[in-house]
Design a protein around this motif. Structure first.
Motif, short mmCIF file in Angstrom:
data_model
loop_
_atom_site.label_atom_id
_atom_site.label_comp_id
_atom_site.label_asym_id
_atom_site.label_seq_id
_atom_site.Cartn_x
_atom_site.Cartn_y
_atom_site.Cartn_z
N ILE A 182 27.70 -34.97 -24.92
CA ILE A 182 27.10 -36.29 -25.05
C ILE A 182 26.94 -36.61 -26.53
O ILE A 182 26.45 -35.79 -27.31
N LEU A 183 27.36 -37.81 -26.91
CA LEU A 183 27.30 -38.24 -28.30
C LEU A 183 26.08 -39.13 -28.51
O LEU A 183 25.83 -40.04 -27.73
N ARG A 184 25.32 -38.83 -29.57
CA ARG A 184 24.19 -39.66 -29.96
C ARG A 184 24.27 -39.93 -31.46
O ARG A 184 24.88 -39.16 -32.20
N THR A 185 23.64 -41.00 -31.88
CA THR A 185 23.60 -41.31 -33.30
C THR A 185 22.14 -41.31 -33.78
O THR A 185 21.22 -41.52 -33.00
N GLY A 186 21.98 -41.06 -35.06
CA GLY A 186 20.67 -41.10 -35.71
C GLY A 186 20.88 -41.27 -37.19
O GLY A 186 22.00 -41.52 -37.65
N SER A 187 19.84 -41.10 -37.95
CA SER A 187 19.97 -41.23 -39.40
C SER A 187 19.34 -40.04 -40.09
O SER A 187 18.46 -39.37 -39.53
N ILE A 188 19.82 -39.76 -41.29
CA ILE A 188 19.23 -38.69 -42.09
C ILE A 188 17.81 -39.11 -42.44
O ILE A 188 17.58 -40.18 -43.00
N GLY A 189 16.85 -38.26 -42.09
CA GLY A 189 15.46 -38.65 -42.22
C GLY A 189 14.68 -37.91 -43.28
O GLY A 189 13.44 -37.95 -43.26
N SER A 190 15.37 -37.25 -44.21
CA SER A 190 14.64 -36.53 -45.26
C SER A 190 15.42 -36.57 -46.57
O SER A 190 16.59 -36.94 -46.61
N PHE A 191 14.75 -36.17 -47.63
CA PHE A 191 15.31 -36.17 -48.99
C PHE A 191 14.61 -35.07 -49.77
O PHE A 191 13.42 -34.81 -49.55
N PRO A 192 15.31 -34.37 -50.68
CA PRO A 192 16.73 -34.48 -51.06
C PRO A 192 17.62 -33.62 -50.18
O PRO A 192 17.13 -32.79 -49.41
N LEU A 193 18.93 -33.81 -50.34
CA LEU A 193 19.92 -33.03 -49.61
C LEU A 193 20.54 -31.93 -50.46
O LEU A 193 20.93 -30.89 -49.93
N VAL A 194 20.65 -32.16 -51.75
CA VAL A 194 21.26 -31.18 -52.64
C VAL A 194 20.25 -30.77 -53.70
O VAL A 194 19.36 -31.55 -54.06
N PRO A 195 20.38 -29.52 -54.18
CA PRO A 195 21.35 -28.50 -53.76
C PRO A 195 20.96 -27.86 -52.44
O PRO A 195 19.77 -27.70 -52.14
N ALA A 196 21.97 -27.47 -51.65
CA ALA A 196 21.72 -26.91 -50.33
C ALA A 196 20.97 -25.57 -50.41
O ALA A 196 20.21 -25.24 -49.51
N LYS A 197 21.17 -24.81 -51.48
CA LYS A 197 20.50 -23.51 -51.58
C LYS A 197 18.99 -23.67 -51.66
O LYS A 197 18.24 -22.73 -51.34
N VAL A 198 18.53 -24.85 -52.05
CA VAL A 198 17.10 -25.15 -52.08
C VAL A 198 16.70 -25.92 -50.83
O VAL A 198 15.70 -25.61 -50.18
N ASN A 199 17.49 -26.94 -50.48
CA ASN A 199 17.22 -27.79 -49.32
C ASN A 199 18.10 -27.32 -48.16
O ASN A 199 19.13 -27.93 -47.85
N LYS A 200 17.72 -26.22 -47.54
CA LYS A 200 18.57 -25.54 -46.57
C LYS A 200 18.75 -26.33 -45.28
O LYS A 200 19.77 -26.18 -44.59
N THR A 201 17.79 -27.15 -44.94
CA THR A 201 17.88 -27.98 -43.75
C THR A 201 17.52 -29.41 -44.12
O THR A 201 16.93 -29.67 -45.17
N PHE A 202 17.90 -30.35 -43.25
CA PHE A 202 17.42 -31.72 -43.39
C PHE A 202 17.03 -32.23 -42.01
O PHE A 202 17.39 -31.64 -40.98
N LEU A 203 16.27 -33.32 -41.98
CA LEU A 203 15.80 -33.87 -40.71
C LEU A 203 16.73 -34.97 -40.23
O LEU A 203 17.23 -35.77 -41.01
N LEU A 204 16.95 -34.98 -38.93
CA LEU A 204 17.74 -36.02 -38.28
C LEU A 204 16.79 -36.86 -37.44
O LEU A 204 16.10 -36.34 -36.56
N SER A 205 16.74 -38.16 -37.72
CA SER A 205 15.87 -39.06 -36.97
C SER A 205 16.56 -39.43 -35.66
O SER A 205 17.22 -40.47 -35.55
N ALA A 206 16.42 -38.55 -34.67
CA ALA A 206 17.02 -38.75 -33.35
C ALA A 206 16.38 -37.76 -32.39
O ALA A 206 15.91 -36.70 -32.80
N ASN A 207 16.35 -38.12 -31.12
CA ASN A 207 15.84 -37.19 -30.11
C ASN A 207 16.85 -36.08 -29.86
O ASN A 207 18.04 -36.34 -29.70
N THR A 208 16.37 -34.85 -29.84
CA THR A 208 17.20 -33.70 -29.50
C THR A 208 16.47 -32.92 -28.42
O THR A 208 15.26 -33.02 -28.27
N PHE A 209 17.23 -32.10 -27.70
CA PHE A 209 16.65 -31.45 -26.53
C PHE A 209 17.18 -30.03 -26.40
O PHE A 209 18.13 -29.62 -27.07
N GLU A 210 16.55 -29.26 -25.49
CA GLU A 210 17.04 -27.94 -25.17
C GLU A 210 18.48 -28.05 -24.68
O GLU A 210 18.80 -28.87 -23.83
N GLY A 211 19.35 -27.22 -25.22
CA GLY A 211 20.78 -27.27 -24.91
C GLY A 211 21.62 -27.83 -26.04
O GLY A 211 22.83 -27.68 -26.05
#
Length: 269
Positions: free
Chosen positions: A169-198
């Protein structure tokens, strides 16, 4: 994300080469697979890794906690066979996840990434999407990926498939956090979308266009990471004759950056 009937704090895992016959989201859907275990369901995707002076190989990508929570030695990878235009048949491929008690997958030293070299069945409809699609700091900067950027995620929420053929199933959302780089510091980012088990291990990607300084249009096709987990708000309710706990979804997915998939690729023998 491991899918079961009981809702709990859950950790939430893409694939093939670009073809003129399909748009990027369609290719990503074809490259995304369902990972089945007797007690759980999750998501993975398949990429094709080129190697100097060697044959290329197919790499299954998912979240490490997906395999870690699967007991025993065996699981199943659900893929599709194309029988005619618009007609696909769902098939199962055995997946050995442990031998002699040892994992057959490679885990990133610190992040929730697991990779496994696989050989897809000859008739499987898995496009050969290159590992070059994985984002890194330079590509994120050059393509001006930013908070509010619309991105796409694929998965199997609560085991649900889009149709009998077993597509995700395809869903869309938006990047919900800042900053993104460098990745070694910002290892994850937030996705503004509902996600579920699975949804664990499902790919997060962007398909967009960008006007360059010379006025030309650059097409952006990039895998940004994979789904790791989601945020909840837990609320304790105390009553006269008992208490209970309510759990509220915040509609925020946690995405592990693709840079760490790239790093894990370097660990595969």
């Amino acid at each position: 994300m491991i899918g079961r009937g009981l809702v709990c704090v859950v950790l939430l895992s893409l694939c093939g080469q670009l073809s003129a016959e399909d748009d990027f989201p369609t290719l990503m859907m074809r490259a995304t697979v369902k990972l089945n275990h007797e007690l759980s369901t999750a998501t993975g995707f398949v990429l094709r890794q080129s190697r100097p002076n060697q044959e290329s190989r197919s790499i299954l990508v998912t979240a490490a906690h997906v395999f870690e929570k699967m007991t025993g030695n065996d699981a199943k990878l659900m893929y599709r066979v194309r029988e005619a235009e618009g007609i696909y048949k769902k098939e199962a491929m055995p997946l050995v996840i442990r031998r002699d008690g040892q994992p057959t997958w490679i885990k990133h030293p610190t992040e929730d990434i697991a990779l496994m070299v696989i050989t897809p069945p000859e008739k499987s409809d898995i496009p050969e999407l290159s590992t070059d699609l994985l984002a890194d700091d330079d590509r994120l900067r050059q393509s001006k990926i930013h908070p509010g950027q619309i991105v796409v995620c694929l998965g199997y929420p609560h085991r649900v498939e889009a149709n009998e053929a077993g597509f995700p199933i395809l869903r869309t959302g938006s990047i919900g956090s800042f900053p993104l780089v460098p990745a070694k510091v910002n290892k994850t980012f937030l996705l503004s979308a509902n996600t579920f088990e699975g949804d664990s291990g499902g790919p997060i990607f962007v398909t967009d266009s960008h006007r360059k300084a010379d006025g030309s249009i650059e097409e952006i096709r990039m895998i940004l990471g994979l789904m790791h987990g989601q945020h909840f708000l837990d609320e304790d309710m105390v009553m006269i004759y008992g208490s209970t706990k309510l759990r509220h979804r915040l509609g925020l997915g946690i995405v592990v950056q693709a840079a760490f998939i790239r790093e894990t690729l370097q660990q595969i023998p």
